[in-house]
Each structure stands twice: as structure tokens, then as C-alpha cells.
Design a protein around this motif. Sequence first.
Motif, PDB file in Angstrom:
ATOM      1  N   HIS A  25     108.555  35.677  57.082  1.00  0.00           N
ATOM      2  CA  HIS A  25     107.108  35.836  57.152  1.00  0.00           C
ATOM      3  C   HIS A  25     106.530  35.116  58.367  1.00  0.00           C
ATOM      4  O   HIS A  25     105.651  35.646  59.058  1.00  0.00           O
ATOM      5  N   MET A  26     106.999  33.918  58.654  1.00  0.00           N
ATOM      6  CA  MET A  26     106.562  33.208  59.857  1.00  0.00           C
ATOM      7  C   MET A  26     107.014  33.940  61.108  1.00  0.00           C
ATOM      8  O   MET A  26     106.270  34.072  62.086  1.00  0.00           O
ATOM      9  N   GLN A  27     108.224  34.433  61.079  1.00  0.00           N
ATOM     10  CA  GLN A  27     108.751  35.186  62.220  1.00  0.00           C
ATOM     11  C   GLN A  27     107.908  36.438  62.459  1.00  0.00           C
ATOM     12  O   GLN A  27     107.596  36.790  63.602  1.00  0.00           O
ATOM     13  N   ALA A  28     107.528  37.102  61.372  1.00  0.00           N
ATOM     14  CA  ALA A  28     106.698  38.306  61.492  1.00  0.00           C
ATOM     15  C   ALA A  28     105.338  37.961  62.084  1.00  0.00           C
ATOM     16  O   ALA A  28     104.787  38.722  62.893  1.00  0.00           O
ATOM     17  N   GLY A  29     104.777  36.806  61.699  1.00  0.00           N
ATOM     18  CA  GLY A  29     103.496  36.380  62.255  1.00  0.00           C
ATOM     19  C   GLY A  29     103.575  36.197  63.761  1.00  0.00           C
ATOM     20  O   GLY A  29     102.719  36.688  64.505  1.00  0.00           O
ATOM     21  N   ARG A  30     104.599  35.488  64.203  1.00  0.00           N
ATOM     22  CA  ARG A  30     104.755  35.276  65.645  1.00  0.00           C
ATOM     23  C   ARG A  30     104.975  36.598  66.383  1.00  0.00           C
ATOM     24  O   ARG A  30     104.428  36.818  67.472  1.00  0.00           O
ATOM     25  N   MET A  31     105.789  37.479  65.781  1.00  0.00           N
ATOM     26  CA  MET A  31     106.096  38.754  66.417  1.00  0.00           C
ATOM     27  C   MET A  31     104.855  39.637  66.516  1.00  0.00           C
ATOM     28  O   MET A  31     104.609  40.282  67.542  1.00  0.00           O
ATOM     29  N   LEU A  32     104.051  39.667  65.449  1.00  0.00           N
ATOM     30  CA  LEU A  32     102.825  40.458  65.481  1.00  0.00           C
ATOM     31  C   LEU A  32     101.878  39.908  66.540  1.00  0.00           C
ATOM     32  O   LEU A  32     101.262  40.675  67.291  1.00  0.00           O
ATOM     33  N   GLY A  33     101.764  38.584  66.611  1.00  0.00           N
ATOM     34  CA  GLY A  33     100.903  37.985  67.624  1.00  0.00           C
ATOM     35  C   GLY A  33     101.317  38.378  69.029  1.00  0.00           C
ATOM     36  O   GLY A  33     100.478  38.751  69.862  1.00  0.00           O
ATOM     37  N   LYS A  34     102.606  38.302  69.304  1.00  0.00           N
ATOM     38  CA  LYS A  34     103.103  38.683  70.632  1.00  0.00           C
ATOM     39  C   LYS A  34     102.809  40.152  70.918  1.00  0.00           C
ATOM     40  O   LYS A  34     102.417  40.528  72.029  1.00  0.00           O
ATOM     41  N   SER A  35     102.988  40.999  69.905  1.00  0.00           N
ATOM     42  CA  SER A  35     102.733  42.433  70.079  1.00  0.00           C
ATOM     43  C   SER A  35     101.261  42.700  70.372  1.00  0.00           C
ATOM     44  O   SER A  35     100.929  43.547  71.215  1.00  0.00           O
ATOM     45  N   ILE A  36     100.374  41.985  69.701  1.00  0.00           N
ATOM     46  CA  ILE A  36      98.938  42.141  69.966  1.00  0.00           C
ATOM     47  C   ILE A  36      98.638  41.805  71.423  1.00  0.00           C
ATOM     48  O   ILE A  36      97.930  42.542  72.119  1.00  0.00           O
ATOM     49  N   ALA A  37      99.200  40.692  71.895  1.00  0.00           N
ATOM     50  CA  ALA A  37      98.976  40.289  73.292  1.00  0.00           C
ATOM     51  C   ALA A  37      99.602  41.282  74.265  1.00  0.00           C
ATOM     52  O   ALA A  37      98.991  41.643  75.279  1.00  0.00           O
ATOM     53  N   ASP A  38     100.811  41.722  73.976  1.00  0.00           N
ATOM     54  CA  ASP A  38     101.519  42.644  74.872  1.00  0.00           C
ATOM     55  C   ASP A  38     100.783  43.970  75.025  1.00  0.00           C
ATOM     56  O   ASP A  38     100.932  44.646  76.055  1.00  0.00           O
ATOM     57  N   HIS A  39     100.011  44.345  74.026  1.00  0.00           N
ATOM     58  CA  HIS A  39      99.247  45.595  74.095  1.00  0.00           C
ATOM     59  C   HIS A  39      97.828  45.373  74.636  1.00  0.00           C
ATOM     60  O   HIS A  39      97.005  46.294  74.612  1.00  0.00           O
ATOM     61  N   GLY A  40      97.549  44.169  75.101  1.00  0.00           N
ATOM     62  CA  GLY A  40      96.254  43.888  75.705  1.00  0.00           C
ATOM     63  C   GLY A  40      95.109  43.827  74.719  1.00  0.00           C
ATOM     64  O   GLY A  40      93.948  44.049  75.090  1.00  0.00           O
ATOM     65  N   LEU A  41      95.400  43.481  73.469  1.00  0.00           N
ATOM     66  CA  LEU A  41      94.378  43.429  72.435  1.00  0.00           C
ATOM     67  C   LEU A  41      94.032  41.983  72.108  1.00  0.00           C
ATOM     68  O   LEU A  41      94.779  41.056  72.427  1.00  0.00           O
ATOM     69  N   ARG A  42      92.912  41.795  71.453  1.00  0.00           N
ATOM     70  CA  ARG A  42      92.465  40.462  71.036  1.00  0.00           C
ATOM     71  C   ARG A  42      92.748  40.267  69.553  1.00  0.00           C
ATOM     72  O   ARG A  42      92.536  41.176  68.752  1.00  0.00           O
ATOM     73  N   LEU A  43      93.207  39.079  69.202  1.00  0.00           N
ATOM     74  CA  LEU A  43      93.370  38.715  67.808  1.00  0.00           C
ATOM     75  C   LEU A  43      92.072  38.124  67.273  1.00  0.00           C
ATOM     76  O   LEU A  43      91.489  37.220  67.882  1.00  0.00           O
ATOM     77  N   VAL A  44      91.631  38.631  66.129  1.00  0.00           N
ATOM     78  CA  VAL A  44      90.545  38.025  65.371  1.00  0.00           C
ATOM     79  C   VAL A  44      91.166  37.575  64.052  1.00  0.00           C
ATOM     80  O   VAL A  44      91.801  38.369  63.357  1.00  0.00           O
ATOM     81  N   TYR A  45      90.998  36.310  63.722  1.00  0.00           N
ATOM     82  CA  TYR A  45      91.637  35.822  62.502  1.00  0.00           C
ATOM     83  C   TYR A  45      90.857  34.642  61.951  1.00  0.00           C
ATOM     84  O   TYR A  45      89.852  34.231  62.520  1.00  0.00           O
ATOM     85  N   GLY A  46      91.342  34.085  60.842  1.00  0.00           N
ATOM     86  CA  GLY A  46      90.592  33.072  60.123  1.00  0.00           C
ATOM     87  C   GLY A  46      90.581  31.691  60.707  1.00  0.00           C
ATOM     88  O   GLY A  46      90.058  30.761  60.076  1.00  0.00           O
ATOM     89  N   GLY A  47      91.139  31.505  61.901  1.00  0.00           N
ATOM     90  CA  GLY A  47      91.010  30.240  62.605  1.00  0.00           C
ATOM     91  C   GLY A  47      92.006  29.167  62.229  1.00  0.00           C
ATOM     92  O   GLY A  47      92.019  28.095  62.834  1.00  0.00           O
ATOM     93  N   GLY A  48      92.856  29.423  61.241  1.00  0.00           N
ATOM     94  CA  GLY A  48      93.821  28.417  60.830  1.00  0.00           C
ATOM     95  C   GLY A  48      94.917  28.208  61.869  1.00  0.00           C
ATOM     96  O   GLY A  48      95.300  29.137  62.577  1.00  0.00           O
ATOM     97  N   THR A  49      95.403  26.995  61.953  1.00  0.00           N
ATOM     98  CA  THR A  49      96.488  26.699  62.890  1.00  0.00           C
ATOM     99  C   THR A  49      97.774  26.326  62.157  1.00  0.00           C
ATOM    100  O   THR A  49      98.740  25.909  62.773  1.00  0.00           O
ATOM    101  N   ARG A  50      97.764  26.503  60.840  1.00  0.00           N
ATOM    102  CA  ARG A  50      98.938  26.200  60.030  1.00  0.00           C
ATOM    103  C   ARG A  50      99.479  27.473  59.391  1.00  0.00           C
ATOM    104  O   ARG A  50      98.793  28.476  59.308  1.00  0.00           O
ATOM    105  N   GLY A  51     100.695  27.413  58.920  1.00  0.00           N
ATOM    106  CA  GLY A  51     101.281  28.530  58.203  1.00  0.00           C
ATOM    107  C   GLY A  51     101.397  29.788  59.035  1.00  0.00           C
ATOM    108  O   GLY A  51     101.537  29.739  60.260  1.00  0.00           O
ATOM    109  N   ILE A  52     101.333  30.927  58.358  1.00  0.00           N
ATOM    110  CA  ILE A  52     101.463  32.211  59.052  1.00  0.00           C
ATOM    111  C   ILE A  52     100.278  32.436  59.980  1.00  0.00           C
ATOM    112  O   ILE A  52     100.423  33.013  61.060  1.00  0.00           O
ATOM    113  N   MET A  53      99.095  31.947  59.602  1.00  0.00           N
ATOM    114  CA  MET A  53      97.929  32.066  60.479  1.00  0.00           C
ATOM    115  C   MET A  53      98.216  31.422  61.833  1.00  0.00           C
ATOM    116  O   MET A  53      97.943  32.003  62.889  1.00  0.00           O
TER     117      MET A  53
END
Length: 205
Positions: A25-53
Amino acid sequence: MTKQNTTIRSICVYCGSQPGRDAAHMQAGRMLGKSIADHGLRLVYGGGTRGIMGAVASGVLSAGGEVTGIIPEFLMDKEATRHSLGQLNELVVTADMHERKHKMFERSDAFVALPGGIGTLEEIVEIMTWAQLGRHRKPMVFGNINGFWNPMLELLEHMREQGFVHTAHLVQPLVIDRAEDIVPEILASTAAKGREGETEIISKL
């Protein structure tokens, strides 16, 4: 009703502020984040810096992407560290959860639920409810990492079979098993709906 958005600029990710017991699950979070950046998109999320967030945000930032965190004041020390929040490109602090969810909706063109707890479930269910009521037609995704959302998907199917999901055609979330496939499938689905809309307009001329 909101017009179908055929351009995806930002993706909202709902997920746990804890890492969970499955390392995937943590690996998926990091991978999704990288994919969002690689596609030139912005992440909007709940602001947490712990866990999967935190993993999703870290994945975006480490790949040079843009992150907007939206967090209520009372959660800043529970779901995040104030020092880490300073690394975000944009931080929006809200008075309460209601304002947070509304701002996340306004800022986002698509919604993804990765593994998480009751808060994650509540957020994606509310987005599906708004879709059922015709308030938006933005893409919705269950990131079904290692089958995490299978019980929820079974419940949704049970509700449909029992006749409680009216206008079911408006509540059709994508179910995607691999984090790296989420952004490409959102973009492909949105492009296809855009073409359908153009065909419908042309046919009425």
C-alpha cells in the motif's frame, strides 16, 4: 449539473494517514504520486505527511510534481508534521472537515481512493453520492491494491441488485488494481467520454 470535464489537470487522492500492514500500500502510494507528476498533473490531497498520504505526496514531490495539501487546523499535528508541510507547493488550512472536503472537490478533476480507513471510505462515498445526484461527472477510481476494496465493491453490487443505487449509470467508478495504471486509465476514460460528448453534440446539429 457540472459539465463533463475533458481535461484532467489535477487528481485528488484519498488514502490512509497510516501505512497499514501491507507494504504494497505504501509502495502504491509512492508509485501513484510519481505517475501523477510524470503526467504533468497536480496532486490534491488531505495534507498529511504520514502513512500512505505522505507516500503519495513524497512520490509527487520527488518526481518534480506539484502538490496542494488541504488540511483542517485541528489535524495538522495528528496527520502531519508542520516541518514537512513546508515542503508542499501549496498548503490550504481550513476551519473544519466540511470546508476541507469542499475545497478538495473544487480543486480536483478526478478522485482516487487508495487503501485507507473510515475517513477514506467516507470521502469516496460522498463523491459517489454527489455523482449519483448529478452534481458532477468527474472520474472516480478505486485503487484496488491487493484487492483491498473488494468488500466495498461487493457491497456496492449488493446495493445495486437490491435497487438502492438509483441512476446507477452515474455511479460507475473505475476499479484499477495497479497504481501505475491509475493515471493512464483516468486520462483514457476522460478522453473517450469527451469524444462521446462531441458525437452527441454533432448528432443534434
